[in-house]
Design a protein around this motif. Structure first.
Motif, PDB file in Angstrom:
ATOM      1  N   SER A   1       0.857  -1.184   0.000  1.00 42.60           N
ATOM      2  CA  SER A   1       0.000   0.000   0.000  1.00 42.60           C
ATOM      3  C   SER A   1       0.892   1.232   0.000  1.00 42.60           C
ATOM      4  N   ARG A   2       0.289   2.386  -0.214  1.00 38.37           N
ATOM      5  CA  ARG A   2       1.056   3.613  -0.229  1.00 38.37           C
ATOM      6  C   ARG A   2       0.224   4.765   0.305  1.00 38.37           C
ATOM      7  N   ASP A   3       0.914   5.744   0.858  1.00 38.71           N
ATOM      8  CA  ASP A   3       0.288   6.977   1.317  1.00 38.71           C
ATOM      9  C   ASP A   3       1.069   8.111   0.668  1.00 38.71           C
ATOM     10  N   ASN A   4       0.523   8.659  -0.400  1.00 39.85           N
ATOM     11  CA  ASN A   4       1.240   9.697  -1.141  1.00 39.85           C
ATOM     12  C   ASN A   4       1.358  10.990  -0.349  1.00 39.85           C
ATOM     13  N   THR A   5       0.516  11.187   0.657  1.00 37.24           N
ATOM     14  CA  THR A   5       0.642  12.382   1.483  1.00 37.24           C
ATOM     15  C   THR A   5       1.830  12.288   2.428  1.00 37.24           C
ATOM     16  N   LYS A   6       2.285  11.058   2.679  1.00 36.54           N
ATOM     17  CA  LYS A   6       3.430  10.831   3.547  1.00 36.54           C
ATOM     18  C   LYS A   6       4.658  10.367   2.782  1.00 36.54           C
ATOM     19  N   ASN A   7       4.562  10.306   1.456  1.00 39.31           N
ATOM     20  CA  ASN A   7       5.685   9.835   0.626  1.00 39.31           C
ATOM     21  C   ASN A   7       6.194   8.476   1.103  1.00 39.31           C
ATOM     22  N   THR A   8       5.284   7.590   1.405  1.00 43.46           N
ATOM     23  CA  THR A   8       5.665   6.310   1.985  1.00 43.46           C
ATOM     24  C   THR A   8       4.899   5.164   1.338  1.00 43.46           C
ATOM     25  N   VAL A   9       5.616   4.071   1.123  1.00 44.26           N
ATOM     26  CA  VAL A   9       4.996   2.834   0.669  1.00 44.26           C
ATOM     27  C   VAL A   9       5.235   1.776   1.742  1.00 44.26           C
ATOM     28  N   TYR A  10       4.263   0.892   1.893  1.00 46.20           N
ATOM     29  CA  TYR A  10       4.302  -0.108   2.956  1.00 46.20           C
ATOM     30  C   TYR A  10       4.225  -1.521   2.381  1.00 46.20           C
ATOM     31  N   LEU A  11       4.751  -2.456   3.142  1.00 42.88           N
ATOM     32  CA  LEU A  11       4.574  -3.865   2.820  1.00 42.88           C
ATOM     33  C   LEU A  11       4.191  -4.566   4.117  1.00 42.88           C
ATOM     34  N   GLN A  12       2.910  -4.907   4.225  1.00 48.74           N
ATOM     35  CA  GLN A  12       2.431  -5.660   5.380  1.00 48.74           C
ATOM     36  C   GLN A  12       2.645  -7.137   5.101  1.00 48.74           C
ATOM     37  N   MET A  13       3.388  -7.788   5.973  1.00 48.50           N
ATOM     38  CA  MET A  13       3.744  -9.194   5.772  1.00 48.50           C
ATOM     39  C   MET A  13       3.166 -10.024   6.906  1.00 48.50           C
ATOM     40  N   ASN A  14       2.244 -10.899   6.569  1.00 51.15           N
ATOM     41  CA  ASN A  14       1.602 -11.770   7.548  1.00 51.15           C
ATOM     42  C   ASN A  14       1.947 -13.230   7.268  1.00 51.15           C
ATOM     43  N   SER A  15       1.704 -14.065   8.250  1.00 52.87           N
ATOM     44  CA  SER A  15       1.961 -15.506   8.107  1.00 52.87           C
ATOM     45  C   SER A  15       3.352 -15.766   7.536  1.00 52.87           C
ATOM     46  N   LEU A  16       4.312 -15.123   8.114  1.00 55.57           N
ATOM     47  CA  LEU A  16       5.680 -15.220   7.602  1.00 55.57           C
ATOM     48  C   LEU A  16       6.234 -16.629   7.734  1.00 55.57           C
ATOM     49  N   LYS A  17       7.066 -16.979   6.765  1.00 56.96           N
ATOM     50  CA  LYS A  17       7.679 -18.301   6.697  1.00 56.96           C
ATOM     51  C   LYS A  17       9.206 -18.136   6.697  1.00 56.96           C
ATOM     52  N   PRO A  18       9.929 -19.155   7.118  1.00 57.31           N
ATOM     53  CA  PRO A  18      11.394 -19.057   7.081  1.00 57.31           C
ATOM     54  C   PRO A  18      11.932 -18.718   5.693  1.00 57.31           C
ATOM     55  N   GLU A  19      11.251 -19.169   4.648  1.00 61.96           N
ATOM     56  CA  GLU A  19      11.711 -18.876   3.292  1.00 61.96           C
ATOM     57  C   GLU A  19      11.488 -17.417   2.895  1.00 61.96           C
ATOM     58  N   ASP A  20      10.825 -16.638   3.727  1.00 63.86           N
ATOM     59  CA  ASP A  20      10.706 -15.199   3.481  1.00 63.86           C
ATOM     60  C   ASP A  20      11.935 -14.440   3.969  1.00 63.86           C
ATOM     61  N   THR A  21      12.839 -15.121   4.631  1.00 62.61           N
ATOM     62  CA  THR A  21      14.060 -14.485   5.128  1.00 62.61           C
ATOM     63  C   THR A  21      14.882 -13.928   3.970  1.00 62.61           C
ATOM     64  N   ALA A  22      15.182 -12.644   4.035  1.00 62.73           N
ATOM     65  CA  ALA A  22      15.904 -11.975   2.951  1.00 62.73           C
ATOM     66  C   ALA A  22      16.125 -10.516   3.335  1.00 62.73           C
ATOM     67  N   VAL A  23      16.928  -9.849   2.532  1.00 61.01           N
ATOM     68  CA  VAL A  23      16.996  -8.387   2.579  1.00 61.01           C
ATOM     69  C   VAL A  23      15.920  -7.873   1.627  1.00 61.01           C
ATOM     70  N   TYR A  24      15.094  -6.982   2.139  1.00 58.55           N
ATOM     71  CA  TYR A  24      13.990  -6.438   1.352  1.00 58.55           C
ATOM     72  C   TYR A  24      14.344  -5.025   0.886  1.00 58.55           C
ATOM     73  N   TYR A  25      14.157  -4.812  -0.412  1.00 59.71           N
ATOM     74  CA  TYR A  25      14.487  -3.549  -1.031  1.00 59.71           C
ATOM     75  C   TYR A  25      13.232  -2.867  -1.576  1.00 59.71           C
ATOM     76  N   CYS A  26      13.202  -1.566  -1.378  1.00 59.25           N
ATOM     77  CA  CYS A  26      12.163  -0.729  -1.950  1.00 59.25           C
ATOM     78  C   CYS A  26      12.726  -0.117  -3.238  1.00 59.25           C
ATOM     79  N   ALA A  27      11.873   0.056  -4.239  1.00 62.07           N
ATOM     80  CA  ALA A  27      12.318   0.624  -5.505  1.00 62.07           C
ATOM     81  C   ALA A  27      11.252   1.544  -6.070  1.00 62.07           C
TER      82      ALA A  27
END
Length: 123
Positions: free
Chosen positions: A71-97
């Protein structure tokens, strides 16, 4: 020029949740499509999720559909990534672009990248 700073990473147990944030500099944030990518040790960087400048269009990798929400909030210049039910295979460095386009893409041809935030999911 757009500068991106990710935050919100950390260590979480499997089944838990995290919310990543990506704060962008510049007054033209609303003109950029945004994406999240991740890179695990020894693996290539892969697409996770993306969102259009308006927030109407979103794309997800099959591996995160139903668990992650971008999701994003253009009034705050911010984008979000809500991550639920996380799994060990989600382990990583996460990059925004950021992509100088109204529409996102699942490819890596974004114009600006953040430094990344580490997400570690323990089993």
């Amino acid at each position: 020029q757009v500068q991106l700073v990710e935050s919100g990473g950390g260590l979480v147990q499997a089944g838990g949740s995290l919310r990543l944030s990506c704060a962008a500099s510049g007054r033209t944030f609303g003109r950029y499509a945004m994406g999240w990518f991740r890179q695990a040790p020894g693996k290539e960087r892969e697409f996770v999720a993306a969102i259009s400048w308006s927030g109407v269009t979103t794309y997800y990798a099959d591996s995160v559909k139903g668990r992650f929400t971008i999701s994003r909030d253009n009034t705050k210049n911010t984008v979000y990534l809500q991550m639920n039910s996380l799994k060990p295979e989600d382990t990583a460095v996460y990059y925004c672009a950021a992509r100088n386009s109204a529409m996102p893409t699942t490819r890596s041809d974004y114009d600006y990248w953040g430094q990344g935030t580490q997400v570690t999911v323990s089993s």
